[in-house]
Scaffold this active site. Structure first.
Site, short mmCIF file in Angstrom:
data_model
loop_
_atom_site.label_atom_id
_atom_site.label_comp_id
_atom_site.label_asym_id
_atom_site.label_seq_id
_atom_site.Cartn_x
_atom_site.Cartn_y
_atom_site.Cartn_z
N ASP A 1 37.12 22.63 43.31
CA ASP A 1 35.78 23.05 43.67
C ASP A 1 35.40 22.33 44.97
OD1 ASP A 1 32.99 23.82 43.21
OD2 ASP A 1 32.73 21.69 42.78
N ASP B 1 32.92 19.70 39.27
CA ASP B 1 31.88 18.73 38.98
C ASP B 1 30.64 19.35 38.36
OD1 ASP B 1 31.43 19.97 41.60
OD2 ASP B 1 29.61 18.78 41.55
N ASP C 1 31.07 24.94 37.01
CA ASP C 1 32.52 24.81 36.84
C ASP C 1 32.94 24.71 35.38
OD1 ASP C 1 32.89 24.66 39.64
OD2 ASP C 1 32.34 22.53 39.60
P1 ADP Z 1 30.50 24.79 44.55
O1 ADP Z 1 31.28 25.82 43.83
O2 ADP Z 1 31.00 24.58 45.97
O3 ADP Z 1 30.37 23.50 43.82
P2 ADP Z 1 28.07 25.86 43.52
O4 ADP Z 1 28.68 27.02 42.79
O5 ADP Z 1 27.60 24.72 42.73
O6 ADP Z 1 29.02 25.37 44.73
O7 ADP Z 1 26.86 26.41 44.36
C1 ADP Z 1 27.06 27.59 45.11
C2 ADP Z 1 25.88 27.83 45.98
O8 ADP Z 1 24.73 28.09 45.17
C3 ADP Z 1 25.51 26.68 46.85
O9 ADP Z 1 26.25 26.67 48.05
C4 ADP Z 1 24.03 26.95 47.10
O10 ADP Z 1 23.89 27.91 48.11
C5 ADP Z 1 23.58 27.58 45.80
N1 ADP Z 1 22.95 26.62 44.89
C6 ADP Z 1 23.36 26.24 43.67
N2 ADP Z 1 22.52 25.37 43.11
C7 ADP Z 1 21.55 25.14 44.01
C8 ADP Z 1 20.37 24.33 44.03
N3 ADP Z 1 20.02 23.52 43.02
N4 ADP Z 1 19.60 24.37 45.13
C9 ADP Z 1 19.94 25.13 46.17
N5 ADP Z 1 21.02 25.91 46.21
C10 ADP Z 1 21.82 25.95 45.15
MG MG Z 2 30.47 21.81 42.59
#
Ligand code: ADP
Ligand code: MG
Length: 645
Positions: A315, A523, A527
């Protein structure tokens, strides 16, 4: 608390029983010399009594209370037979070595136990609840969700919660391994078990008792210990057949040769001690080694599966990156909302977010909003977290959305059709920033741009993964620009961007549909399904969310992703050691039984050979505790890099 200090006393009791046993054996052995031959009683009775009786007791308890035939049943039969046949030395020796074996096994898991003890010590015992009439001191397990608690300087925080007033620094090293205290103020979350350093603050409890983060960690460690029992039971399942075969073989030997001594020897050497020890000792030693590098292995067979992994899905946010992004820009495009006002709304909405981006917006509020001290953030109402998309909340009379474009479409917010806006966003994303959009009352108003840095040594670690024949894949909910940039920086060619939690799961399924084993490292809440689905799920313990940790097989407590290639190598080496152990002990047992049937081997010599086999297996496994890929370690030192990065 289910953990009792008795568990730590067990080895001590074993040691105390072993000492007279060992001395007895020694004297009995010397007894062959004329000076001690006149002793009335063979000193080998000492180990029979001190080491043998506990074995008989345990075997009888297992047999009669749980109808459980284990390896120790055969050991007990052999012990009794040897004593009846007058072979006290052989009996004493078997008993002594069996106890020594279990002591060594105990020591192999000692590390995990010490870890539990540390966590238990840090687990808070009381909390100070604010009531109308004053404060009440209440045991931590009687705290309720929603209680308002006061925490004084130097106290351990008694529950997970959110600070409502006051400020302090908190030492979170027990949870994150990071020893620098973190400043906390209103709206910040605090974790039970962490230490309040300087200030006094009031907090609202959100996670108490079993659901608090510290209890979850303790459960993780305990389940790591329980994993051991499961594997031992697997080996013990054969015990029924081995007992039957041993009895049949001994009876046949007795019937054919008429020599009861031979039958006793057969029983003694048939004990599958080395076989029983082969797998669990190797796994426990490998788990101990892994834990020294910050990997908390919850299930022994996770390492077995890891050995066959050929693809690692990583991730991005929080896993490959530090997960502590900095706000680099905030822009409002609405006429009646200033940049700072927009930031204030977003920070309020994110104040309960578990996501690294949300936490970053909140953390940076202290710098971004100069008037924060006079005007604290408003508390969010109707807070909702939408994994992979963002958050939604009511702040005062406004409804606020903070997240990505998918959030806007699923919440039916109106995108602003503004060339200048989309141009700015694109150029920020090309620089590697993550841009989160903000909507107020259903209409896009502006954005916050954050930039996150890659963890130290990620590039080298990815190169190492390739070196050991594991294919790294980047998987992120972020947009393609940011993902490609991070992929390039980390040296990962295969990049999947804009994947939702269910897409991550589907990707893992797709990778695994051919029978390939995939390891997922993540994390976030988003996920968790993929972590569960993957052959091996590894969750970040520091930045990671509790849900991710619960779904994972292994928790990387210190977030040091650079140790991942080492863990892969360790698991493969562990399988090698297990195969070696099994082959060796099967061969040794087989040879010893043959020699016993032929009468070449007496009971005492039989016991010696047989138990030397057990010790060899235990020692071979114990080497895993300190194992590291030596060649690589040396070359890394030469290049001035940290070990097994
Ligand atoms: P990754 O897979 O890289 O860990 P996430 O799936 O957790 O990323 O998040 C994907 C996208 O969703 C982020 O890049 C953001 O644009 C949006 N996002 C998720 N949670 C939040 C939050 N609490 N505040 C703002 N944006 C969020
Ligand atoms: Mg993440």
């Amino acid at each position: 608390m289910p953990f009792s200090p008795d568990a730590l006393k067990v080895p001590l009791r074993d040691v105390l029983l072993l000492i007279p046993g060992g001395l007895g054996l020694l004297f009995s052995f010397l007894g062959a010399s004329p000076s001690t031959a006149q002793l009335a009683v063979d000193p080998a009775w000492l180990p029979v009594i001190f080491c043998g009786v506990p074995i008989l007791k345990d075997a009888a308890a297992g047999l009669f209370t749980r109808f459980d035939i284990k390896a120790d049943v055969l050991v007990s039969i052999a012990l009794i037979a040897a004593v009846l046949a007058g072979e006290i030395f052989a009996a004493g020796e078997v008993a002594f070595i069996m106890r020594l074996g279990s002591l060594l096994e105990e020591l192999a898991v000692g590390k995990a136990r010490a870890g539990i003890e540390k966590l238990v010590k840090l687990s808070p015992v009381t909390g100070r609840v604010l009531r109308s009439g004053g404060t009440d001191i209440v045991p931590a397990d009687e705290l309720r969700k929603g209680d308002i608690l006061r925490v004084l300087p130097g106290e351990t925080i008694p529950a997970d919660g959110v600070i409502i007033s006051g400020e302090s620094s908190v030492n979170q090293s027990v949870m994150t391994g990071e020893s620098m205290p973190v400043d906390k103020g209103p709206g910040d979350t605090v974790t039970s078990g962490t230490l309040n350093m300087f200030g006094t603050f009031d907090m609202r409890a959100t996670g108490v008792g079993a659901e608090s983060a510290i209890q979850r960690m303790i459960r993780l460690v305990q389940s790591a210990d329980a994993g051991k029992a499961r594997i031992v039971r697997l080996a013990d399942r054969w015990a029924t057949w081995i007992v039957a075969a041993a009895l049949a073989c001994a009876a046949l030997t007795w019937a054919v040769t008429g020599e009861i001594i031979r039958a006793v020897t057969v029983l003694v050497v048939f004990c599958p001690c080395a076989l029983v020890l082969a797998t669990p000792t190797a796994i426990m030693a490998a788990i101990g080694n892994a834990s020294r590098h910050g990997f908390l292995v919850r299930e022994g067979d996770a390492l077995e599966r890891l050995a066959s992994v050929r693809r690692v899905a990583l991730d991005k946010t929080g896993t490959l990156t530090e997960g502590i992004p900095e706000v680099v820009a905030v822009r409002s495009f609405a006429r009646d909302i200033s940049d700072l006002e927009l930031y204030r709304l977003a920070a309020s909405a994110e104040s309960r977010s578990e996501h690294p981006l949300g936490k970053a917006v909140l953390r940076c509020a202290t710098v971004m909003l100069p008037d924060l001290a006079e005007r604290p953030l408003a508390a969010p109402l109707d807070f909702r977290m939408i994994p992979g998309r963002g958050v939604a909340a009511r702040i005062g009379k406004h409804s606020v959305l903070v997240g990505n474009a998918r959030l806007f479409s699923s919440e039916q917010a109106v995108r602003r059709n503004d060339a200048r806006l989309s141009e700015t966003v694109r150029s920020l994303e090309e620089e590697g920033c993550t841009v989160i959009l903000i909507a107020v009352d259903g209409e896009e108003c502006g954005f916050i741009a954050l930039s996150d840095t890659l963890r130290a040594n990620v590039r080298q670690s990815v190169a190492k993964l390739n070196e050991v024949g594991v294919n790294p894949v980047l998987m992120t909910g972020d947009n393609m620009q940011a993902a490609l940039r991070m992929g390039k920086e980390a040296g990962i060619a295969e990049v999947h961007a804009s994947v939702m939690p269910e897409d991550k799961l589907a990707l893992i399924e797709w990778f695994q549909h051919t029978g390939e084993h995939v390891c997922m490292v993540g994390d976030g809440v988003n996920d968790a399904p993929a972590l569960k689905k993957a052959a091996v799920g590894i969750a970040m313990g520091g930045v990671g969310s509790g849900i991710a940790m619960d779904a994972a097989d292994i928790v990387l407590v210190n977030d040091e992703i650079r140790f991942l290639p080492f863990l892969l190598r360790l698991s493969r080496h562990m399988m090698h050691v297990i195969r070696l152990n099994l082959a060796f002990s099967l061969l040794l047992n087989f040879a010893a039984v043959l020699l016993a049937v032929r009468g070449t081997l007496g009971p005492a010599a039989g016991a010696l050979i047989h138990n030397a086999g057990s010790v060899a297996v235990i020692l071979n496994s114990a080497l895993l505790l300190f194992w590291m890929p030596r060649k690589h370690a040396a070359s890394e030192r030469d290049r001035g890099e940290p070990p097994f990065a």
